[in-house]
Design a protein around this motif. Structure first.
Motif: not given
Length: 104
Positions: A7-12, A37-43, A48-52
């Motif tokens: 949702i976060y990624i799509a909203s951006l 802290n439970i996210f996979s390395p991919r997530e 990080r990409e979405a935050d950017k």
């Protein structure tokens, strides 16, 4: 992938939506921070990409949010720490582009 992260990624992808929708986006980012802290390395990489992407669009996001709330007052009223940088778009929008692109 985690549903909140999706949702976060799509909203951006839509930085020109209303401030109310951006306010919800910041709340979703809070929820993500609680479970990162439970996210996979991919997530984590996707986050990080979405935050950017949020930082790239922070001026637009801040402009729309400021039509609804004063972020400084909101932070004070809700005890939001600097660790939750996404609530500081009013401050971050004053950073030079070369610095803000490296914040997240």
């Amino acid at each position: 992938m985690n549903e909140l992260l999706e949702i976060y990624i799509a909203s951006l992808d839509y930085p020109n939506v209303s401030g109310a929708e951006h306010l919800e986006l910041l709340n979703i980012r809070d929820q993500i921070e609680e479970i990162v802290n439970i996210f996979s390395p991919r997530e984590k990489r996707k986050l990080r990409e979405a935050d950017k992407k949020m930082l790239i669009n922070m001026a637009t996001i801040y402009q729309e949010i400021s039509r609804f709330i004063d972020l400084s007052n909101y932070r004070s009223e809700h005890g939001i720490s600097p660790h939750q940088w996404w609530w500081y778009l009013d401050v971050l929008s004053f950073l030079p582009d070369d610095i803000s692109s490296n914040v997240a």
